[in-house]
Motif scaffolding. Structure first.
Motif, PDB file in Angstrom:
ATOM      1  N   GLY A  26       1.209  -1.183  -0.318  1.00 43.69           N
ATOM      2  CA  GLY A  26      -0.177  -0.213  -0.090  1.00 43.69           C
ATOM      3  C   GLY A  26       0.674   0.920  -0.231  1.00 43.69           C
ATOM      4  N   ARG A  27       1.982   1.173   0.518  1.00 45.87           N
ATOM      5  CA  ARG A  27       2.719   2.509   0.794  1.00 45.87           C
ATOM      6  C   ARG A  27       3.891   2.381   0.995  1.00 45.87           C
ATOM      7  N   PRO A  28       4.501   1.680  -0.794  1.00 44.85           N
ATOM      8  CA  PRO A  28       6.252   1.100  -0.850  1.00 44.85           C
ATOM      9  C   PRO A  28       7.360   1.757  -0.090  1.00 44.85           C
ATOM     10  N   LEU A  29       8.227   1.006  -0.292  1.00 50.55           N
ATOM     11  CA  LEU A  29       9.183   1.839   1.262  1.00 50.55           C
ATOM     12  C   LEU A  29       9.982   1.021   0.291  1.00 50.55           C
ATOM     13  N   VAL A  30      11.679   1.918   0.424  1.00 49.39           N
ATOM     14  CA  VAL A  30      13.022   1.585  -0.570  1.00 49.39           C
ATOM     15  C   VAL A  30      14.492   1.535   0.478  1.00 49.39           C
ATOM     16  N   LEU A  31      14.786   0.534   0.480  1.00 50.45           N
ATOM     17  CA  LEU A  31      15.589   1.099   1.488  1.00 50.45           C
ATOM     18  C   LEU A  31      16.900   1.818   1.498  1.00 50.45           C
ATOM     19  N   GLY A  32      17.333   2.862   2.562  1.00 51.67           N
ATOM     20  CA  GLY A  32      17.942   3.573   2.705  1.00 51.67           C
ATOM     21  C   GLY A  32      19.566   3.668   3.132  1.00 51.67           C
ATOM     22  N   ARG A  33      19.384   3.072   4.412  1.00 50.47           N
ATOM     23  CA  ARG A  33      20.221   2.620   4.717  1.00 50.47           C
ATOM     24  C   ARG A  33      20.537   1.115   5.244  1.00 50.47           C
ATOM     25  N   MET A  34      21.647  -0.077   5.949  1.00 52.21           N
ATOM     26  CA  MET A  34      21.629  -0.727   5.945  1.00 52.21           C
ATOM     27  C   MET A  34      22.951  -1.236   6.667  1.00 52.21           C
ATOM     28  N   SER A  35      22.653  -1.974   8.502  1.00 47.47           N
ATOM     29  CA  SER A  35      23.953  -2.348   9.421  1.00 47.47           C
ATOM     30  C   SER A  35      23.676  -3.628   9.333  1.00 47.47           C
ATOM     31  N   GLY A  36      25.437  -4.528   9.077  1.00 42.13           N
ATOM     32  CA  GLY A  36      24.870  -5.607   8.895  1.00 42.13           C
ATOM     33  C   GLY A  36      26.007  -6.190   9.076  1.00 42.13           C
ATOM     34  N   GLN A  37      25.781  -7.792  10.185  1.00 50.03           N
ATOM     35  CA  GLN A  37      26.942  -8.348   9.897  1.00 50.03           C
ATOM     36  C   GLN A  37      26.661  -9.612  10.087  1.00 50.03           C
ATOM     37  N   VAL A  38      26.852 -10.536   9.248  1.00 48.84           N
ATOM     38  CA  VAL A  38      27.314 -12.191   8.624  1.00 48.84           C
ATOM     39  C   VAL A  38      27.735 -13.152   9.305  1.00 48.84           C
ATOM     40  N   LEU A  39      27.261 -14.045  10.751  1.00 46.18           N
ATOM     41  CA  LEU A  39      28.252 -14.726  11.191  1.00 46.18           C
ATOM     42  C   LEU A  39      28.689 -16.359  10.954  1.00 46.18           C
ATOM     43  N   ALA A  40      28.224 -16.359  10.196  1.00 48.17           N
ATOM     44  CA  ALA A  40      27.760 -17.985   9.820  1.00 48.17           C
ATOM     45  C   ALA A  40      27.446 -17.661   8.582  1.00 48.17           C
ATOM     46  N   ALA A  41      27.771 -19.057   7.534  1.00 46.73           N
ATOM     47  CA  ALA A  41      27.551 -18.967   6.350  1.00 46.73           C
ATOM     48  C   ALA A  41      26.352 -20.344   6.156  1.00 46.73           C
ATOM     49  N   PRO A  42      25.191 -20.436   5.544  1.00 47.59           N
ATOM     50  CA  PRO A  42      23.762 -21.228   5.639  1.00 47.59           C
ATOM     51  C   PRO A  42      24.949 -22.422   4.452  1.00 47.59           C
ATOM     52  N   GLY A  43      24.202 -23.581   4.325  1.00 46.03           N
ATOM     53  CA  GLY A  43      24.639 -24.110   3.435  1.00 46.03           C
ATOM     54  C   GLY A  43      24.064 -24.959   2.509  1.00 46.03           C
ATOM     55  N   VAL A  44      23.820 -25.418   1.645  1.00 45.75           N
ATOM     56  CA  VAL A  44      23.141 -25.152   0.378  1.00 45.75           C
ATOM     57  C   VAL A  44      22.024 -26.203   0.499  1.00 45.75           C
ATOM     58  N   GLY A  45      20.900 -25.978   0.987  1.00 47.77           N
ATOM     59  CA  GLY A  45      19.255 -26.675   1.252  1.00 47.77           C
ATOM     60  C   GLY A  45      19.545 -26.751   2.846  1.00 47.77           C
TER      61      GLY A  45
END
Length: 245
Positions: A182-201
């Motif tokens: 109803g009220r589209p949003l777009v990303l303005g700022r993102m703070s992130g941290q990846v700690l681990a990677a998932p496996g396929v599946g």
């Protein structure tokens, strides 16, 4: 960083003609780590100044602050990446089955502002996108859940999902905590941290939570969990409502 560029392939789009914000943030984060002389920052903030283009080289340069990396086209700044020193608040997970059922409440099935979005688009053929369907959870106001089983196209040679795709998964479940259709949003700022990677599946669950609204801005938190509830990554984001035309 002299001469370094970043190009986002057309596959990894968000809104029409521009990159998926989470994927782009992950790619720029990797560039920030690669360009540094010391250890990469544990967490990074990416601020989007312009919609990141697809299939167009963006120059990567160091800002006056040496820890900040700028992506630009000519003199136009597209985005900036810098270390993030704040905290992340984990969004507690539901089971994989509960997250799968939450797709029934996914607002994008009714009206999707960006149906070809790599992360959550309903118009992506087969496994071309992440296939996330972040639906609002009954009884948990402003909280979404999405099931995710990453496929082999997202993995490196060791069979682990590449970090930029965890960033992409952490993107849209935050945006859908509000009425994006109803009220589209777009990303303005993102703070992130990846700690681990998932496996396929691997059976993963990505949670989103609305933390507040102020004017045209929305503030969200997201957490990606792998098997057994292990935390794969966190993000905090600022979303900007697109003005009505």
């Amino acid at each position: 960083m002299t001469g370094a560029t970043l190009i986002v392939p057309a596959r990894f789009n968000g809104p029409p003609g521009s990159a998926n914000g989470g994927y782009f943030s992950g790619r720029l984060t990797a560039c920030l780590a690669d360009s540094g002389g010391g250890a990469p920052p544990a967490a990074v903030t990416v601020t989007l100044r312009k919609p990141p283009p697809l299939e167009e080289p963006m120059d990567l340069v160091r800002a006056e602050a040496p820890e900040t990396l700028v992506a630009k086209i000519g003199t136009v700044i597209v985005a900036e990446a810098e270390p993030f020193s704040g905290d992340f608040d984990e969004v507690e997970p539901v089971s994989f089955e509960e997250a799968r059922k939450a797709a029934e409440y996914y607002g994008g099935l009714v009206e999707h502002p960006f149906p070809a979005c790599f992360s959550c688009g309903i118009a992506r053929p087969g496994s071309d996108g992440l296939g996330l369907r972040p639906g609002l959870l009954p009884g948990r106001e402003g909280v979404t859940a999405a099931s995710w089983r990453p496929d082999g196209s997202l993995a490196d040679a060791a069979g682990q999902v590449r970090p930029e795709f965890v960033w992409a998964a952490l993107d849209c479940p935050g945006g859908w905590t509000v009425d994006v259709a109803g009220r589209p949003l777009v990303l303005g700022r993102m703070s992130g941290q990846v700690l681990a990677a998932p496996g396929v599946g691997e059976q993963c669950v990505v949670m989103g939570r609305l933390d507040g609204r102020q004017g045209r801005q929305a503030f969200t938190s997201t957490t990606a969990h792998g098997t057994g509830g292990r935390v794969l990554g966190h993000a905090r984001a600022v979303w900007i409502e697109i003005p009505a035309s």
